[in-house]
Design a protein around this motif. Structure first.
Motif, mmCIF file in Angstrom:
data_model
loop_
_atom_site.group_PDB
_atom_site.id
_atom_site.type_symbol
_atom_site.label_atom_id
_atom_site.label_comp_id
_atom_site.label_asym_id
_atom_site.label_seq_id
_atom_site.Cartn_x
_atom_site.Cartn_y
_atom_site.Cartn_z
ATOM 1 N N ARG A 1 126.902 -54.337 16.908
ATOM 2 C CA ARG A 1 126.325 -52.820 16.677
ATOM 3 C C ARG A 1 125.372 -52.696 17.757
ATOM 4 N N PRO A 2 125.067 -51.483 18.200
ATOM 5 C CA PRO A 2 124.194 -51.142 19.413
ATOM 6 C C PRO A 2 122.872 -51.347 18.666
ATOM 7 N N VAL A 3 122.208 -52.110 19.561
ATOM 8 C CA VAL A 3 120.583 -52.341 19.122
ATOM 9 C C VAL A 3 119.766 -51.400 20.318
ATOM 10 N N ASN A 4 118.922 -50.723 19.980
ATOM 11 C CA ASN A 4 117.900 -49.895 20.986
ATOM 12 C C ASN A 4 116.770 -50.393 20.633
ATOM 13 N N LEU A 5 116.093 -51.418 21.657
ATOM 14 C CA LEU A 5 114.907 -51.581 21.332
ATOM 15 C C LEU A 5 113.574 -51.032 22.209
ATOM 16 N N ASP A 6 114.206 -50.166 23.299
ATOM 17 C CA ASP A 6 113.176 -49.364 23.860
ATOM 18 C C ASP A 6 112.858 -48.084 23.319
ATOM 19 N N LEU A 7 111.592 -48.017 22.690
ATOM 20 C CA LEU A 7 110.970 -46.918 21.854
ATOM 21 C C LEU A 7 110.945 -45.553 22.679
ATOM 22 N N GLN A 8 111.016 -45.774 24.298
ATOM 23 C CA GLN A 8 110.512 -44.599 24.720
ATOM 24 C C GLN A 8 112.028 -43.758 25.109
ATOM 25 N N THR A 9 113.092 -44.409 24.489
ATOM 26 C CA THR A 9 114.320 -43.647 24.749
ATOM 27 C C THR A 9 114.552 -42.919 23.577
ATOM 28 N N ILE A 10 113.886 -43.351 22.393
ATOM 29 C CA ILE A 10 114.319 -42.475 21.169
ATOM 30 C C ILE A 10 113.512 -41.596 21.075
ATOM 31 N N SER A 11 114.068 -40.379 20.558
ATOM 32 C CA SER A 11 113.445 -38.990 20.353
ATOM 33 C C SER A 11 113.106 -38.621 18.841
ATOM 34 N N PHE A 12 111.966 -38.627 18.513
ATOM 35 C CA PHE A 12 111.531 -38.409 17.119
ATOM 36 C C PHE A 12 111.400 -36.849 17.011
ATOM 37 N N PRO A 13 111.917 -36.402 15.674
ATOM 38 C CA PRO A 13 111.695 -34.782 15.665
ATOM 39 C C PRO A 13 110.324 -34.802 15.207
ATOM 40 N N VAL A 14 109.930 -33.665 15.361
ATOM 41 C CA VAL A 14 108.333 -33.186 15.062
ATOM 42 C C VAL A 14 108.221 -33.423 13.755
ATOM 43 N N THR A 15 109.173 -33.332 12.706
ATOM 44 C CA THR A 15 108.706 -33.521 11.205
ATOM 45 C C THR A 15 108.277 -35.228 11.063
ATOM 46 N N ALA A 16 109.154 -36.045 11.765
ATOM 47 C CA ALA A 16 109.003 -37.347 11.656
ATOM 48 C C ALA A 16 107.583 -37.850 12.342
ATOM 49 N N ILE A 17 107.424 -37.158 13.457
ATOM 50 C CA ILE A 17 105.755 -37.171 14.103
ATOM 51 C C ILE A 17 104.720 -36.892 13.182
ATOM 52 N N ALA A 18 104.920 -35.656 12.652
ATOM 53 C CA ALA A 18 103.930 -35.271 11.628
ATOM 54 C C ALA A 18 103.609 -36.201 10.279
ATOM 55 N N SER A 19 104.839 -36.756 9.935
ATOM 56 C CA SER A 19 104.662 -37.602 8.687
ATOM 57 C C SER A 19 104.214 -39.016 9.028
ATOM 58 N N ILE A 20 104.411 -39.505 10.330
ATOM 59 C CA ILE A 20 103.908 -40.965 10.753
ATOM 60 C C ILE A 20 102.368 -40.772 10.933
ATOM 61 N N LEU A 21 102.075 -39.574 11.695
ATOM 62 C CA LEU A 21 100.574 -39.480 12.030
ATOM 63 C C LEU A 21 99.791 -39.222 10.414
#
Length: 124
Positions: free
Chosen positions: A5-25
């Motif tokens: 399965r694909p494994v993506n450990l580079d967090l700079q390539t992941i694009s979070f939606p603004v709603t996820a950023i609001a929830s995390i913050l």
């Protein structure tokens, strides 16, 4: 059996939606407010303990670093309240769609920035 399965450990390539950023913050600001509450309560207890304690706490307010920390605490509190209200409105069944949720997250960011600027004016 090894799964491929694909494994993506580079967090700079992941694009979070603004709603996820609001929830995390919102969660991060909650932790900041929780820790700050202990600090502020200890300062309150010291200032109410004696006249010297009050003068000691009052003298801390002249320090730039302390003012910066107070501004950060007020900013985290304002953000946590604004996004918390947004989450409660969403719990009532409003702004649950993707478009309205995105818009409400953006508006929450704008309101939090305005409140942060007002907190900066109040502290300095």
């Amino acid at each position: 059996m090894k799964k491929q399965r694909p494994v993506n450990l580079d967090l700079q390539t992941i694009s979070f939606p603004v709603t996820a950023i609001a929830s995390i913050l919102h969660r991060v600001s909650g932790v900041i407010v929780f820790v700050a509450l202990a600090i502020l309560l200890s300062l309150l207890a010291q200032s109410l303990g004696s006249k010297e304690g009050f003068e000691n706490v009052a003298s801390l307010a002249d320090n730039f670093f302390i003012k910066f920390i107070l501004w950060g605490i007020l900013t985290a509190l304002a953000y946590h309240i604004v996004v918390g209200i947004r989450h409660m409105i969403m719990d009532l069944g409003y702004w649950e769609e993707l478009e309205s949720g995105t818009q409400s997250a953006k508006v929450s960011f704008i309101i939090a920035i305005i409140l942060s600027l007002l907190a900066g004016i109040m502290v300095w």
